[in-house]
Structures are given as C-alpha cells and as structure tokens.
Write a protein that holds these residues in place. Structure first.
Motif, PDB file in Angstrom:
ATOM      1  N   ILE A  37       7.621   6.207  -7.380  1.00  0.00           N
ATOM      2  CA  ILE A  37       6.202   6.525  -7.365  1.00  0.00           C
ATOM      3  C   ILE A  37       5.480   5.239  -7.016  1.00  0.00           C
ATOM      4  N   GLU A  38       4.676   5.278  -5.955  1.00  0.00           N
ATOM      5  CA  GLU A  38       3.973   4.088  -5.483  1.00  0.00           C
ATOM      6  C   GLU A  38       2.484   4.186  -5.803  1.00  0.00           C
ATOM      7  N   VAL A  39       1.903   3.035  -6.135  1.00  0.00           N
ATOM      8  CA  VAL A  39       0.463   2.937  -6.392  1.00  0.00           C
ATOM      9  C   VAL A  39      -0.121   1.962  -5.374  1.00  0.00           C
ATOM     10  N   TRP A  40      -1.161   2.412  -4.677  1.00  0.00           N
ATOM     11  CA  TRP A  40      -1.739   1.626  -3.586  1.00  0.00           C
ATOM     12  C   TRP A  40      -3.205   1.308  -3.867  1.00  0.00           C
ATOM     13  N   GLN A  41      -3.615   0.159  -3.375  1.00  0.00           N
ATOM     14  CA  GLN A  41      -5.025  -0.227  -3.417  1.00  0.00           C
ATOM     15  C   GLN A  41      -5.341  -0.932  -2.096  1.00  0.00           C
ATOM     16  N   ASP A  42      -6.280  -0.364  -1.348  1.00  0.00           N
ATOM     17  CA  ASP A  42      -6.604  -0.907  -0.021  1.00  0.00           C
ATOM     18  C   ASP A  42      -5.347  -1.053   0.830  1.00  0.00           C
ATOM     19  N   GLU A  43      -4.497  -0.019   0.804  1.00  0.00           N
ATOM     20  CA  GLU A  43      -3.270   0.055   1.597  1.00  0.00           C
ATOM     21  C   GLU A  43      -2.228  -1.003   1.211  1.00  0.00           C
ATOM     22  N   GLU A  44      -2.402  -1.616   0.061  1.00  0.00           N
ATOM     23  CA  GLU A  44      -1.422  -2.588  -0.443  1.00  0.00           C
ATOM     24  C   GLU A  44      -0.713  -2.002  -1.653  1.00  0.00           C
ATOM     25  N   LEU A  45       0.630  -2.174  -1.715  1.00  0.00           N
ATOM     26  CA  LEU A  45       1.411  -1.697  -2.849  1.00  0.00           C
ATOM     27  C   LEU A  45       1.142  -2.592  -4.058  1.00  0.00           C
ATOM     28  N   VAL A  46       0.513  -2.040  -5.083  1.00  0.00           N
ATOM     29  CA  VAL A  46       0.111  -2.848  -6.243  1.00  0.00           C
ATOM     30  C   VAL A  46       0.785  -2.394  -7.536  1.00  0.00           C
TER      31      VAL A  46
END
Length: 217
Positions: free
Chosen positions: A132-141
C-alpha cells in the motif's frame, strides 16, 4: 525450542507449542516456500541479521478488527483534506526498501535483511504479498506491505517520511477493505497501531480465525 531442518519445510504446531516468549523454532531458511508455509500457520520470522533465524507465534497476538478501527478527529480532517493519495501494488519494491531503511525506536539496525526482502519481492510477484503506497505531490512518502491469507492480512512493516503518512495509509486500507478483510495481524504491540484500535487476543483465537480463512482460500 525446535531446530528446523534446512531441507525439510516443517514447523512445530504453534497451537500446541508454547516457546520462550513466543519463539517456536529457530534455523531453517528464508525461501519463498518456507515463508509462505509459516504465515499460513501463524508463524513469522524476526531476528537480527547475522544471527540464526527465529520463528515466532506470540501469545497473545496483536491484531486489528476492521470494524473496531479508531480514527481521531485530527486524522479525519487530514483524510478529508486529501493531503495524501493512495495506491496498492504500484511500487512494492520501493515500499519494502523504505521499510528496510526506516529508523525504529529502540533498534540500532533492521530485522529486514536483503535475503528476506528478496523473498517478499518474489511473493509479491506470485500475487501473495501486497503493498500500500501513500503519495504526496506524486512523491512516495509512506506505505506498508504484508501477506494476504484468505480474509486475513498479515501486516509486516511500514514507513513514513512525512508526519501521518503511514497512519493515513493504514486507515485508508482498512476502510477500503472492511468488507473483504476479517482481521489484520499486526504481530507485535506498537502504540501507533494501538491508537488505531489494535488489541491483543489469545493466540488460539487468532489461529482459529487464520485457519478458517486458509481453508476457505
């Protein structure tokens, strides 16, 4: 404690065997076949790299029932503002690599060795492990990964490079899968997951749910 044969893939029955602090066996290897078999029995590896592999089935077991998820008002506001976006199985390798590099409270190194990481990558390629990936402004965070056994998700490790990322990802995952996941195995206690509603249940209760799901699968 039972020493495992490196050639034969077998484990002591964790329901009948109460090892020291939850350790039921040691030795063996980290092959895809052994890891997958272990998780179906409710057993997982946890050890320091360079030392012998330890296989655990703690009693009690730390789990989360999706219907009992707790979301604070502050986290609900963050989710409603769409600070993060989420995906599944979009970048398993980067998620597990970040989990390996993450600093852990009270730990000087990582239990996630290169060998174990490569085994989970293979399990993902076989469709048995998911991320499960979490993104912020297209960056993996942030993100986490684990194994799916029937309707039980066995969570392995998570990471976050910005505040609340892993928590938001976990909440999103639970709420998105509450109709097809009966239980989330968190393995060992953390305050982070306890704040989200995770709790201890007897080992026998956990194994009963796991085995019922395995049979249905």
């Amino acid at each position: 404690m039972v020493r495992l044969d490196e050639k034969e893939i077998s484990f002591p029955d964790p329901e009948l065997y109460d090892g020291h602090e939850g350790v039921v066996a040691f030795g063996g290897d980290l092959s895809v076949e052994r890891i997958w078999f272990a998780y179906q029995l409710g057993i997982f590896p946890w050890y320091n790299p360079g030392e012998e592999i330890l296989w655990w089935c703690p009693d009690p077991r730390f789990v989360l029932v999706p219907e009992e998820l707790k979301v604070s008002k502050s986290m609900r506001k963050i989710l409603n503002r769409n600070v993060f976006t989420f995906s599944e199985n979009k970048n398993f390798r980067e998620v597990i690599r970040n989990c390996q590099k993450a600093n852990r409270k009270g730990q000087s190194g990582t239990w996630l060795s290169d060998e174990l990481m490569n085994t989970f990558i293979q399990l993902h390629e076989y469709g048995l492990a998911k991320s499960i990936e979490v993104w912020q402004d297209e960056e993996l965070v942030g993100g986490f990964y684990g194994l799916q056994i029937g309707n039980v998700f066995c969570g392995e490790s998570m990471f976050a490079t910005v505040s609340n990322a892993s928590k938001a990802g976990f909440i999103h995952f639970v709420e998105s899968h509450k109709n097809n996941i009966e239980l989330i195995d968190c393995q060992s206690h953390t305050e982070h997951l306890e704040s989200l509603g995770a709790k201890m249940i007897p080992k026998k209760e956990f194994l009963k749910i796991l085995h019922e799901n395995n049979e249905r699968g």
